[in-house]
Design an enzyme around this catalytic site. Structure first.
Site, PDB file in Angstrom:
ATOM      1  N   GLY A   1       0.811  -1.220   0.000  1.00 11.81           N
ATOM      2  CA  GLY A   1       0.000   0.000   0.000  1.00 11.81           C
ATOM      3  C   GLY A   1       0.841   1.265   0.000  1.00 11.81           C
ATOM      4  O   GLY A   1       0.492   2.258  -0.624  1.00 11.81           O
TER       5      GLY A   1
ATOM      6  N   GLU B   1      -7.198  14.138   2.523  1.00 13.32           N
ATOM      7  CA  GLU B   1      -7.436  12.936   3.332  1.00 13.32           C
ATOM      8  C   GLU B   1      -6.585  12.992   4.604  1.00 13.32           C
ATOM      9  O   GLU B   1      -7.052  12.698   5.713  1.00 13.32           O
ATOM     10  CB  GLU B   1      -7.098  11.672   2.529  1.00 13.32           C
TER      11      GLU B   1
HETATM   12  C1  LIG Z   1      -8.979  -0.554   8.342  1.00 16.31           C
HETATM   13  C2  LIG Z   1      -8.261  -0.110   7.099  1.00 16.31           C
HETATM   14  C3  LIG Z   1      -8.946   0.602   6.141  1.00 16.31           C
HETATM   15  C4  LIG Z   1      -8.312   0.978   4.949  1.00 16.31           C
HETATM   16  N1  LIG Z   1      -9.022   1.598   3.968  1.00 16.31           N
HETATM   17  C5  LIG Z   1      -8.453   1.771   2.741  1.00 16.31           C
HETATM   18  C6  LIG Z   1      -9.218   2.260   1.630  1.00 16.31           C
HETATM   19  O1  LIG Z   1     -10.403   2.586   1.749  1.00 16.31           O
HETATM   20  N2  LIG Z   1      -8.611   2.361   0.416  1.00 16.31           N
HETATM   21  C7  LIG Z   1      -7.297   2.008   0.222  1.00 16.31           C
HETATM   22  O2  LIG Z   1      -6.815   2.109  -0.907  1.00 16.31           O
HETATM   23  N3  LIG Z   1      -6.533   1.563   1.263  1.00 16.31           N
HETATM   24  C8  LIG Z   1      -7.079   1.426   2.498  1.00 16.31           C
HETATM   25  N4  LIG Z   1      -6.329   0.959   3.555  1.00 16.31           N
HETATM   26  C9  LIG Z   1      -4.940   0.586   3.307  1.00 16.31           C
HETATM   27  C10 LIG Z   1      -3.896   1.513   3.948  1.00 16.31           C
HETATM   28  O3  LIG Z   1      -3.852   2.739   3.266  1.00 16.31           O
HETATM   29  C11 LIG Z   1      -2.556   0.749   3.893  1.00 16.31           C
HETATM   30  O4  LIG Z   1      -2.659  -0.309   4.829  1.00 16.31           O
HETATM   31  C12 LIG Z   1      -1.375   1.612   4.212  1.00 16.31           C
HETATM   32  O5  LIG Z   1      -1.159   2.564   3.190  1.00 16.31           O
HETATM   33  C13 LIG Z   1      -0.081   0.786   4.374  1.00 16.31           C
HETATM   34  O6  LIG Z   1       0.104  -0.091   3.314  1.00 16.31           O
HETATM   35  P1  LIG Z   1       0.412  -1.660   3.638  1.00 16.31           P
HETATM   36  O7  LIG Z   1      -0.633  -2.137   4.589  1.00 16.31           O
HETATM   37  O8  LIG Z   1       0.553  -2.391   2.371  1.00 16.31           O
HETATM   38  O9  LIG Z   1       1.791  -1.655   4.410  1.00 16.31           O
HETATM   39  P2  LIG Z   1       3.248  -1.698   3.735  1.00 16.31           P
HETATM   40  O10 LIG Z   1       3.334  -0.704   2.668  1.00 16.31           O
HETATM   41  O11 LIG Z   1       3.579  -3.110   3.408  1.00 16.31           O
HETATM   42  O12 LIG Z   1       4.153  -1.227   4.970  1.00 16.31           O
HETATM   43  C14 LIG Z   1       4.511  -2.131   6.033  1.00 16.31           C
HETATM   44  C15 LIG Z   1       5.409  -1.368   7.016  1.00 16.31           C
HETATM   45  O13 LIG Z   1       6.601  -0.931   6.338  1.00 16.31           O
HETATM   46  C16 LIG Z   1       6.748   0.465   6.483  1.00 16.31           C
HETATM   47  N5  LIG Z   1       7.333   1.034   5.268  1.00 16.31           N
HETATM   48  C17 LIG Z   1       6.939   0.831   3.984  1.00 16.31           C
HETATM   49  N6  LIG Z   1       7.695   1.538   3.137  1.00 16.31           N
HETATM   50  C18 LIG Z   1       8.588   2.221   3.899  1.00 16.31           C
HETATM   51  C19 LIG Z   1       9.641   3.152   3.616  1.00 16.31           C
HETATM   52  N7  LIG Z   1       9.910   3.571   2.373  1.00 16.31           N
HETATM   53  N8  LIG Z   1      10.368   3.634   4.656  1.00 16.31           N
HETATM   54  C20 LIG Z   1      10.099   3.257   5.926  1.00 16.31           C
HETATM   55  N9  LIG Z   1       9.105   2.391   6.249  1.00 16.31           N
HETATM   56  C21 LIG Z   1       8.365   1.884   5.260  1.00 16.31           C
HETATM   57  C22 LIG Z   1       5.339   1.000   6.718  1.00 16.31           C
HETATM   58  O14 LIG Z   1       5.354   2.272   7.352  1.00 16.31           O
HETATM   59  C23 LIG Z   1       4.750  -0.092   7.572  1.00 16.31           C
HETATM   60  O15 LIG Z   1       5.150   0.092   8.906  1.00 16.31           O
HETATM   61  C24 LIG Z   1      -6.944   0.649   4.758  1.00 16.31           C
HETATM   62  C25 LIG Z   1      -6.242  -0.039   5.765  1.00 16.31           C
HETATM   63  C26 LIG Z   1      -6.886  -0.426   6.917  1.00 16.31           C
HETATM   64  C27 LIG Z   1      -6.098  -1.199   7.939  1.00 16.31           C
END
Ligand SMILES: Cc1cc2nc3c(=O)[nH]c(=O)nc-3n(C[C@H](O)[C@H](O)[C@H](O)COP(=O)(O)OP(=O)(O)OC[C@H]3O[C@@H](n4cnc5c(N)ncnc54)[C@H](O)[C@@H]3O)c2cc1C
Length: 387
Positions: A133, A242
């Site tokens: 994400g 947002e």
């Molecule tokens: C309840 C809920 C509702 C949501 N609703 C929506 C929605 O309506 N639409 C939508 O599109 N998304 C939605 N999301 C998704 C949310 O935006 C993502 O979960 C979020 O952007 C993080 O992406 P990921 O979960 O893939 O984590 P990852 O990107 O896999 O990250 C995992 C960890 O690594 C860290 N990390 C990643 N890259 C870096 C970097 N370059 N430097 C340092 N640290 C890093 C992150 O900070 C995190 O701690 C929702 C999530 C939840 C839990």
């Protein structure tokens, strides 16, 4: 302070929204939390009251009100103490409709914005994928042109309103690798090949969070939102509002936690006196309240700048970074002031604490926000508005 930022009109609006929420929402929140979703009929009621169209043009049924009305809206919604309820409505009115209003053409606005403001068609915004994400530019869902259609394949996850919504605003790959190959499209839920499953989660229980799969989904090219291959830049542009919204939500959750703690500590007695007479708790409340007040003022001023058209990417990231972390801290400290009752579902603090935790993840994690801020401050990177 209140009169400095809000006019009489804002306060009248606050009162009518508060009355509506107390009557039609608050008595039902516990049930919606148990049901793991907010029912469709409440969107209709929000639509009838005009609450889904606060910033949108009158031409499509909106109220076209200034940004401080949106502040009032977020503050009052947060007082319901259900991040899931707030998000259910917000993923539709604040995310999906923002993209339709921002990039949609007249026909798309007539269809989705008008019905959306009435609460008749519910939308969601699907950017995040199972593969990641944070790194939005690497998304894998493809939209391949086939005559006057796109054929879509891929999947999205963690999508708020991912199961219940009538249409999906999806980020898809229409071009080559990276940020410049992404577009936004509208996918109607009943299009063959769209399926979704609901996910169980720590908090935000009244919100349906779904995983969506696209299997050879054919949509007409008219469903392209804005210009082809500009999707990434649209997403980044909308992130500012947002993130500002999530910063305000964080600060408002923290205020609610303090209000609840003030009431409880005045009533609860130990060692023969109210616990609000113990200096350690008094000072903790004083400290937390001061931090909340300073963040609140910062967020209010950003809303005013946003209203004037300032491009506040860095400041919105800062506000969300600090506001959501502050919410976690304040909710935790206030939960502890309730002793064992703080841990009980029958008291408000447990839900408030777990709902707060999403703030530092959704809409850009704290680490990603630090990346943006540091790139702008240290590498002099400039993020420009899409015109
Ligand atoms: C309840 C809920 C509702 C949501 N609703 C929506 C929605 O309506 N639409 C939508 O599109 N998304 C939605 N999301 C998704 C949310 O935006 C993502 O979960 C979020 O952007 C993080 O992406 P990921 O979960 O893939 O984590 P990852 O990107 O896999 O990250 C995992 C960890 O690594 C860290 N990390 C990643 N890259 C870096 C970097 N370059 N430097 C340092 N640290 C890093 C992150 O900070 C995190 O701690 C929702 C999530 C939840 C839990």
């Amino acid at each position: 302070m209140q009169a400095y930022f809000f006019t009489e009109e804002h306060e009248l609006f606050r009162q009518s929204l508060r009355d509506f929420l107390e009557k039609e929402v608050k008595p039902n929140i516990d049930q919606w939390e148990k049901d793991r979703e907010t029912p469709r009929h409440i969107y209709k009621r929000f639509g009838e009251m005009g609450f889904l169209g606060i910033p949108y043009p009158e031409k499509y049924g909106g109220l076209d009100l200034d940004a401080m009305f949106s502040v009032v809206y977020t503050e009052e919604m947060t007082r319901m103490n259900s991040g899931g309820f707030f998000t259910s409505i917000g993923a539709h009115s604040g995310l999906a409709l923002a993209h339709i209003n921002g990039e949609g053409n007249d026909a798309q606005k007539e269809k989705y914005l008008t019905a959306g403001i009435k609460g008749e068609l519910i939308g969601c915004l699907a950017i995040t994928e199972p593969g990641g994400g944070s790194d939005v530019a690497t998304l894998r869902t493809t939209a391949v042109r086939d005559g006057d259609h796109f054929i879509i394949n891929g999947s999205k996850t963690f999508i708020s309103n991912g199961v219940l919504s009538d249409y999906i605003i999806a980020a898809v790959r229409t071009g080559g690798k990276g940020a410049k190959g992404m577009s936004m499209v509208i996918i109607d839920r009943d299009t063959p090949g769209v399926s979704a499953t609901k996910l169980e989660k720590l908090g935000w229980h009244a919100s349906d969070t779904g995983e969506i799969a696209f299997d050879d989904v054919r949509i007409p090219v008219e469903n392209l939102l804005g210009q082809e291959n500009q999707g990434f830049f649209y997403i980044m542009q909308h992130f500012a509002s947002e993130r500002l919204g999530m910063a305000l939500m964080g600060v408002s959750q923290a205020r609610l936690a303090i209000d609840l703690a003030l009431k409880y500590t005045a009533e609860r007695k130990t060692f023969g006196r109210s616990i609000n007479k113990f200096q350690v708790l008094r000072h903790r409340i004083a400290q937390l309240s001061s931090e909340v007040m300073m963040n609140r003022v910062f967020v209010y001023t950003l809303y005013q700048r946003f209203d004037k058209g300032d491009y506040i990417i860095k400041e919105a990231a800062m506000a969300k970074l600090v506001g959501t972390q502050l919410s976690d801290k304040v909710c935790y400290e206030c939960m502890r002031m309730f002793g064992g009752y703080g841990y009980m579902e029958s008291y408000p603090m447990a839900r408030l604490l777990r709902d707060s935790q999403l703030g530092t993840i959704g809409g850009g994690t704290s680490e990603i926000l630090c990346e943006i801020i540091s790139k702008m401050m240290i590498d002099a990177k400039a993020y420009k508005a899409v015109v």
